[in-house]
Design a protein around this motif. Structure first.
Motif, PDB file in Angstrom:
ATOM      1  N   ALA A 144       0.850  -1.196   0.000  1.00 21.19           N
ATOM      2  CA  ALA A 144       0.000   0.000   0.000  1.00 21.19           C
ATOM      3  C   ALA A 144       0.879   1.237   0.000  1.00 21.19           C
ATOM      4  CB  ALA A 144      -0.919  -0.006   1.212  1.00 21.19           C
ATOM      5  N   PRO A 145       0.384   2.313  -0.554  1.00 20.03           N
ATOM      6  CA  PRO A 145       1.168   3.556  -0.525  1.00 20.03           C
ATOM      7  C   PRO A 145       1.219   4.133   0.873  1.00 20.03           C
ATOM      8  CG  PRO A 145      -1.008   3.949  -1.461  1.00 20.03           C
ATOM      9  CD  PRO A 145      -0.896   2.465  -1.260  1.00 20.03           C
ATOM     10  N   GLY A 146       2.251   4.936   1.124  1.00 20.44           N
ATOM     11  CA  GLY A 146       2.408   5.561   2.419  1.00 20.44           C
ATOM     12  C   GLY A 146       1.683   6.879   2.520  1.00 20.44           C
ATOM     13  N   GLY A 147       1.638   7.412   3.720  1.00 24.69           N
ATOM     14  CA  GLY A 147       1.020   8.707   3.973  1.00 24.69           C
ATOM     15  C   GLY A 147       1.904   9.553   4.849  1.00 24.69           C
ATOM     16  N   ASP A 148       1.326  10.691   5.311  1.00 24.14           N
ATOM     17  CA  ASP A 148       2.101  11.591   6.155  1.00 24.14           C
ATOM     18  C   ASP A 148       2.459  10.941   7.485  1.00 24.14           C
ATOM     19  OD1 ASP A 148       1.976  13.508   4.233  1.00 24.14           O
ATOM     20  OD2 ASP A 148       0.187  14.475   5.067  1.00 24.14           O
ATOM     21  N   ALA A 149       1.519  10.175   8.039  1.00 15.40           N
ATOM     22  CA  ALA A 149       1.751   9.604   9.358  1.00 15.40           C
ATOM     23  C   ALA A 149       2.614   8.354   9.301  1.00 15.40           C
ATOM     24  CB  ALA A 149       0.420   9.297  10.038  1.00 15.40           C
ATOM     25  N   ALA A 150       2.478   7.536   8.220  1.00 19.71           N
ATOM     26  CA  ALA A 150       3.189   6.257   8.145  1.00 19.71           C
ATOM     27  C   ALA A 150       3.722   6.072   6.734  1.00 19.71           C
ATOM     28  CB  ALA A 150       2.274   5.101   8.538  1.00 19.71           C
ATOM     29  N   PRO A 151       4.995   6.354   6.502  1.00 22.13           N
ATOM     30  CA  PRO A 151       5.555   6.149   5.168  1.00 22.13           C
ATOM     31  C   PRO A 151       5.621   4.664   4.817  1.00 22.13           C
ATOM     32  CG  PRO A 151       7.277   6.700   6.723  1.00 22.13           C
ATOM     33  CD  PRO A 151       5.978   6.855   7.456  1.00 22.13           C
ATOM     34  N   SER A 152       5.620   4.372   3.515  1.00 23.26           N
ATOM     35  CA  SER A 152       5.743   2.999   3.016  1.00 23.26           C
ATOM     36  C   SER A 152       7.004   2.926   2.170  1.00 23.26           C
ATOM     37  CB  SER A 152       4.513   2.616   2.185  1.00 23.26           C
ATOM     38  OG  SER A 152       4.655   1.307   1.662  1.00 23.26           O
ATOM     39  N   PHE A 153       7.904   1.995   2.541  1.00 25.01           N
ATOM     40  CA  PHE A 153       9.186   1.879   1.856  1.00 25.01           C
ATOM     41  C   PHE A 153       9.190   0.644   0.961  1.00 25.01           C
ATOM     42  CE2 PHE A 153      10.508   4.239   5.698  1.00 25.01           C
ATOM     43  CZ  PHE A 153      11.055   5.341   5.077  1.00 25.01           C
ATOM     44  N   ALA A 154      10.005   0.721  -0.107  1.00 25.18           N
ATOM     45  CA  ALA A 154      10.301  -0.420  -0.967  1.00 25.18           C
ATOM     46  C   ALA A 154      11.788  -0.375  -1.281  1.00 25.18           C
ATOM     47  CB  ALA A 154       9.479  -0.371  -2.251  1.00 25.18           C
ATOM     48  N   ALA A 155      12.379  -1.572  -1.434  1.00 23.21           N
ATOM     49  CA  ALA A 155      13.809  -1.662  -1.708  1.00 23.21           C
ATOM     50  C   ALA A 155      14.020  -2.548  -2.919  1.00 23.21           C
ATOM     51  CB  ALA A 155      14.551  -2.222  -0.499  1.00 23.21           C
ATOM     52  N   LEU A 156      14.803  -2.056  -3.889  1.00 20.28           N
ATOM     53  CA  LEU A 156      15.125  -2.812  -5.099  1.00 20.28           C
ATOM     54  C   LEU A 156      16.595  -3.216  -5.035  1.00 20.28           C
ATOM     55  CD1 LEU A 156      14.094  -3.758  -7.907  1.00 20.28           C
ATOM     56  CD2 LEU A 156      14.998  -1.595  -8.809  1.00 20.28           C
ATOM     57  N   ARG A 157      16.860  -4.533  -5.301  1.00 21.79           N
ATOM     58  CA  ARG A 157      18.226  -5.041  -5.265  1.00 21.79           C
ATOM     59  C   ARG A 157      18.524  -5.757  -6.587  1.00 21.79           C
ATOM     60  NH1 ARG A 157      19.650  -7.733   0.495  1.00 21.79           N
ATOM     61  NH2 ARG A 157      21.685  -7.660  -0.563  1.00 21.79           N
ATOM     62  N   TRP A 158      19.738  -5.578  -7.070  1.00 26.09           N
ATOM     63  CA  TRP A 158      20.177  -6.288  -8.274  1.00 26.09           C
ATOM     64  C   TRP A 158      21.697  -6.390  -8.263  1.00 26.09           C
ATOM     65  CZ3 TRP A 158      19.167  -1.195  -8.155  1.00 26.09           C
ATOM     66  CH2 TRP A 158      20.101  -0.326  -8.722  1.00 26.09           C
ATOM     67  N   SER A 159      22.229  -7.215  -9.144  1.00 24.81           N
ATOM     68  CA  SER A 159      23.671  -7.423  -9.259  1.00 24.81           C
ATOM     69  C   SER A 159      24.056  -7.393 -10.718  1.00 24.81           C
ATOM     70  CB  SER A 159      24.085  -8.771  -8.656  1.00 24.81           C
ATOM     71  OG  SER A 159      23.763  -8.833  -7.291  1.00 24.81           O
ATOM     72  N   ASP A 160      25.264  -6.923 -10.973  1.00 23.63           N
ATOM     73  CA  ASP A 160      25.834  -6.950 -12.318  1.00 23.63           C
ATOM     74  C   ASP A 160      27.329  -7.129 -12.199  1.00 23.63           C
ATOM     75  OD1 ASP A 160      26.763  -4.494 -11.522  1.00 23.63           O
ATOM     76  OD2 ASP A 160      25.376  -3.323 -12.744  1.00 23.63           O
ATOM     77  N   ALA A 161      28.010  -6.901 -13.293  1.00 21.26           N
ATOM     78  CA  ALA A 161      29.459  -7.101 -13.287  1.00 21.26           C
ATOM     79  C   ALA A 161      30.160  -6.143 -12.353  1.00 21.26           C
ATOM     80  CB  ALA A 161      30.010  -6.950 -14.721  1.00 21.26           C
ATOM     81  N   GLN A 162      29.552  -5.012 -12.066  1.00 21.83           N
ATOM     82  CA  GLN A 162      30.176  -4.044 -11.156  1.00 21.83           C
ATOM     83  C   GLN A 162      29.925  -4.366  -9.682  1.00 21.83           C
ATOM     84  OE1 GLN A 162      28.505  -2.974 -14.024  1.00 21.83           O
ATOM     85  NE2 GLN A 162      30.525  -2.742 -14.987  1.00 21.83           N
ATOM     86  N   GLY A 163      29.020  -5.285  -9.402  1.00 20.28           N
ATOM     87  CA  GLY A 163      28.757  -5.645  -8.024  1.00 20.28           C
ATOM     88  C   GLY A 163      27.277  -5.621  -7.685  1.00 20.28           C
ATOM     89  N   ASP A 164      27.001  -5.593  -6.374  1.00 16.37           N
ATOM     90  CA  ASP A 164      25.625  -5.556  -5.890  1.00 16.37           C
ATOM     91  C   ASP A 164      25.172  -4.110  -5.731  1.00 16.37           C
ATOM     92  OD1 ASP A 164      25.515  -8.326  -5.712  1.00 16.37           O
ATOM     93  OD2 ASP A 164      26.371  -8.312  -3.682  1.00 16.37           O
TER      94      ASP A 164
END
Length: 928
Positions: A391-411
């Motif tokens: 769910a999206p966040g609001g003023d009182a309670a933010p909502s976080f998402a984290a994207l992770r990936w790897s390539d030849a340069q690293g994580d």
């Protein structure tokens, strides 16, 4: 001293021997004033019988000689009493207190009647189960009695003022916990509760407590529930090293906790300001928004907080609870990511494995080299399925998402805010399906604006994962084990309602630098601030800092505090006025009359209030300058401790009008050093106001002093003449302080206070008692000095420092004496010579002084002082060194000293250590 009076009779009858001449040298403690004794008077009269030739006999049985003998006895008695009267006529030689008081009054000095002890009483209120806390008033005159020590008598104290009291002020505590803060490098956190749902390997978002820092992605290394504390300890792995992390936007600014400062009111009005404002959530009521966002100050007369609630229709007992509900909570710092998803297309076929006819139809979805082009940048990722719990966040309670990936340069990883969520179908990469599309906000720190991420290869896209559905995990508060410092700020964990500036508090607890020892002190509030929010509390700013540091967990603070002094109230009819009688006198039936410490030149003020026909008359020092219509009286302390009240004669002071029992006195009885009861002794309520359960005195009663003795009058009578009501020289400061009630010794020095130079006055109380900086005597003396001294001269006042010493000596005793009696006499002589009464500030103790003292004890033939040392410090003079020391070897006592921090240490007074002296006695020769 008289000339020698011949009483041997050798010259009897030869010549008159009386009146004998009288001659006395100056400085004697007693004078001789007799002009003869009975034998001399008799012989002188017999010598004059030569003028009567008819009387030829000298037979004692003769009637004439018998008459002469009788008159000689009369003359002897008269001469004896004349000598006593003469001695009573001089200040140095008088022995009767009445004589000394009369002589002192000739120069305007009235002997001190004594001072009542004062202390602070802390009251405890009781509350009925289930009843709401209520405020009561402890009235002035509330009577409390002490529990006497063995051999003592109970002492009565009464409060001087009416004070409000509340149950919640019985014993509140300073803050025992600290808010936990985290940053990007935090490796361990404490979470509230034991059901966090975390396990090793899970990812969490750490939002640093510093609002200017960016949230970071961390991996859980370990989870340890602690059931007893209802907390969970979570360890985190270090951040991915070498990761190319785009700079995401910080979370929405956390709402600031407004602080409402409540000023106290005495006589004038004080405005109430809201010191911080914030945007009100939409679900707040209109009145709430108006209350907390208003910019117009509120004006109150007695209790700002009460007026605040009244102004907006809020009940006081619910005000803090309401403020907590209205105020947004402090944003958490740890967020668990509960959902893990892949990007749409992660399982799509490699375009290089497809026939050209098929791959050509998707030419807009791949680039040269055969890699698929991601559907969008990270601001709008497409997830591979439906994820309804994101769910999206609001003023009182933010909502976080984290994207992770790897390539030849690293994580790599990036943390963003979920601003929107949508579900729809899609056909892409030769595949169709239902996807969840997120709208993320990622703000970098480059000048080009938001960072856009494009994946350089299909392999990195296929391996990317997104974690979302952030759940806030509240941080636990850390135990605050630091001592409560000697500071002017005290923070409380909870709201304490009703505290106001000017209110007195008693702080009690175990001393941080002296484990096991308890202490208490009185402080006064300068300002009160309440933090609004679910974790809000109260902050107290004190008028002056605490004098001691305390073990925090042992500290309790009582706000039901009232000043009290020794003595109990009395009201009685003294008698009937008679306008026909000048200078009427009446004696108070109960004694001693209470005198309390006051900022007067004498340092005391009487509690006597005299009314004639209902009109109060005024006490004066004497009738000089009073007119025939002035309603004044004088009060004098008699030798038996009673107080005599005197009215004027009609010319100097008015006569009381004629009436029947129209002279009424109200006063308090009880005074003296017996009122200096210890801490915790005043626990018996003789009058019990409604709701009051108990009382105690956390601090000892101090300042009590007995009436001046004859020696005190002799020493102090001339002090008033030296100052004449004004203070100019250093000697004037000393004399003024010594004549002040409750002060026994004083020493004034011209001393630097940092960049300023002024008068530093060291004082000591009666019998060596400390003059506490928070006590009545200290404050009144400083105020009285300010009234009498030059206003531009800085004055500092401090109680003296105690010093102690001892010595060891070998005594050779006369064999004709009792050894034990001589040793006892030597011990007593040392006690008397080196007592508080006989020593002065900064006075050193010389080895030669000790030798001379012991040598003067009857029965001591020779003295050897084998050791002379201080017992309050490590400084000492060993016996081995005394053999080579000079005769004037001594222990010095410090005068006022300026410390490295510009503070001034008071003068020191050296007295003999109370432990027995080490005296070794030997016979000068073998006893008979």
């Amino acid at each position: 001293m008289n000339v020698e009076l011949d009483a041997c009779g050798a010259c009897a009858g030869t010549s008159p021997q009386t009146p004998a001449p009288v001659a006395n040298r100056a400085g004697l403690s007693a004078i001789g004033y007799r002009v003869g004794t009975q034998p001399l008077f008799k012989e002188s009269m017999q010598a004059r019988l030569g003028t009567l030739p008819e009387l030829r006999t000298r037979d004692p049985g003769d009637f004439t000689l018998g008459l002469i003998d009788a008159w000689a006895s009369v003359a002897d008695v008269l001469s004896f009493y004349q000598e006593r009267i003469a001695n009573e006529s001089f200040l140095r030689t008088a022995t009767e207190r009445r004589s000394l008081a009369g002589l002192a009054e000739l120069v305007g000095y009235v002997p001190q009647p004594g001072v009542a002890a004062s202390t602070w009483l802390a009251f405890t209120l009781m509350q009925a189960p289930g009843a709401a806390p209520t405020a009561v008033e402890v009235p002035a005159g509330t009577r409390v009695q002490s529990i006497p020590l063995p051999g003592g008598l109970p002492q009565t104290f009464e409060t001087l003022e009416a004070v409000p009291a509340r149950v919640e002020w019985n014993a509140f505590r300073p803050s025992l916990s600290l808010a936990q803060t985290v940053d990007a490098d935090t490796t361990e956190v404490l979470l509230s509760g034991v059901s966090t749902g975390l396990k090793p390997g899970d990812s969490v978002v750490v939002a640093p407590s510093d609002a200017g820092s960016r949230p970071v992605l961390r991996t859980v290394a370990g989870v340890t529930p602690m059931a007893a504390e209802q907390q969970t300890r979570v360890t985190l792995r270090p951040a991915i090293s070498g990761a190319q992390v785009p700079a995401p936007a910080p979370p929405p600014p956390r709402p600031r906790r407004p602080r409402i400062a409540f000023e106290s009111l005495r006589a004038d009005t004080v405005p109430l300001h809201i010191t911080a404002t914030f945007a009100a959530p939409r679900n707040w009521s209109f009145v709430t928004q108006q209350a907390l966002s208003a910019h117009v100050p509120f004006v109150a007369r007695a209790d700002d907080l009460k007026v605040f609630g009244w102004r907006f229709g809020l009940k006081l007992r619910h005000l803090f609870r309401t403020l907590a509900a209205w105020s947004p909570p402090v944003a958490p710092s740890i967020y668990a990511l509960r959902t893990k998803a892949s990007l749409f297309g992660y399982n799509a076929p490699d375009p290089r494995s497809l026939p050209a006819a098929i791959s050509g139809q998707y030419s807009d979805e791949y680039v040269a080299g055969g890699d698929w082009v991601p559907p969008a940048d990270v601001l709008d990722p497409l997830l591979d399925a439906s994820y309804p719990r994101i769910a999206p966040g609001g003023d009182a309670a933010p909502s976080f998402a984290a994207l992770r990936w790897s390539d030849a340069q690293g994580d790599h990883w990036v943390v963003a805010n979920v601003d929107g969520v949508a579900e729809h179908g899609i056909a892409r990469y030769t595949m169709t399906g239902k996807v969840t599309q997120l709208r993320l906000s990622v703000v970098g720190q480059s000048d080009s604006g938001p960072v856009s991420i494009a994946y350089p290869s299909f392999s990195s896209y296929r391996g990317a994962t997104l974690q979302a559905e952030s759940e806030a995990l509240p941080l636990a508060r850390l135990p605050n084990e630091d001592p409560l410092p000697a500071d002017s700020q005290i923070d409380l964990d909870t709201w304490v309602d009703g505290l106001h500036a000017g209110q007195r508090l008693i702080v009690s607890g175990e001393l941080a630098d002296s484990p096991g020892n308890l202490a208490s002190e009185m402080v006064q509030i300068q300002a009160v601030a309440h933090a609004i929010g679910a974790d809000g509390g109260t902050s107290l700013t004190l008028v002056s800092a605490l004098t001691q540091a305390y073990v925090r967990k042992t500290v309790t603070i009582n706000g039901n505090v009232a000043a009290a002094t020794h003595g109990s109230a009395v009201s009685e009819v003294l008698g009937s006025g008679n306008a026909a009688v000048p200078s009427q006198r009446f004696t108070l039936r109960q004694s001693p009359l209470t005198h309390v410490s006051a900022a007067t030149p004498s340092g005391v003020a009487s509690t006597l209030a005299l009314r004639v026909n209902g009109v109060q008359w005024r006490e004066v020092h004497d009738f000089f300058g009073s007119g025939p219509r002035d309603r004044v009286y004088v009060a004098r302390l008699d030798d038996d401790g009673s107080t005599v009240v005197g009215f004027g004669d009609g010319s100097h002071g008015a006569r009381p009008p004629t009436g029947t029992e129209n002279i009424v006195a109200s006063y308090r009885k009880g005074i003296g050093a017996v009122g200096n009861v210890g801490a915790g002794q005043l626990t018996l309520l003789q009058t019990r106001p409604l709701g009051v359960q108990g009382v105690t005195n956390p601090t000892p009663a101090t300042g009590g002093a007995d009436a001046e003795t004859a020696d005190d009058i002799r020493a102090n009578a001339a002090l008033g003449l030296s100052t004449l009501g004004r203070i100019v020289s250093l000697q004037d400061y000393e004399d003024f302080a010594r004549a002040f009630g409750g002060i026994a010794k004083a020493r004034a020095t011209w001393t630097w206070f940092g960049q300023t130079r002024g008068v530093f006055l060291t004082v000591a109380g009666i019998d060596g008692a400390d003059v506490e900086s928070g006590g009545a005597v200290f404050g009144h003396l400083l105020s009285a000095i300010g009234d009498a001294a030059e206003p531009n001269v800085p004055v500092r006042l401090s109680s003296y420092r105690r010093g102690a010493f001892t010595f060891s000596a070998n005594l050779m005793i006369d064999p004709a004496r009792d050894m034990d009696a001589v040793l006892a006499a030597a011990q007593q002589a040392a006690r008397d010579a080196f007592s508080f009464a006989r020593r002065g500030f900064g006075q050193a103790v010389a080895r030669s002084e000790v030798i001379a003292l012991l040598q003067g004890v009857p029965g001591v033939v020779a003295v050897q002082v084998s050791a002379l040392r201080r017992t309050d410090t490590a400084l000492f003079v060993p016996a081995a060194r005394l053999a080579v020391l000079r005769e004037n070897a001594q222990i010095d006592a410090a005068l006022p000293q300026v410390g490295s921090d510009a503070s001034v240490l008071a003068a020191e007074l050296l007295t003999l250590d109370p432990r027995p002296l080490d005296l070794v006695a030997t016979w000068a020769e073998a006893p008979p």
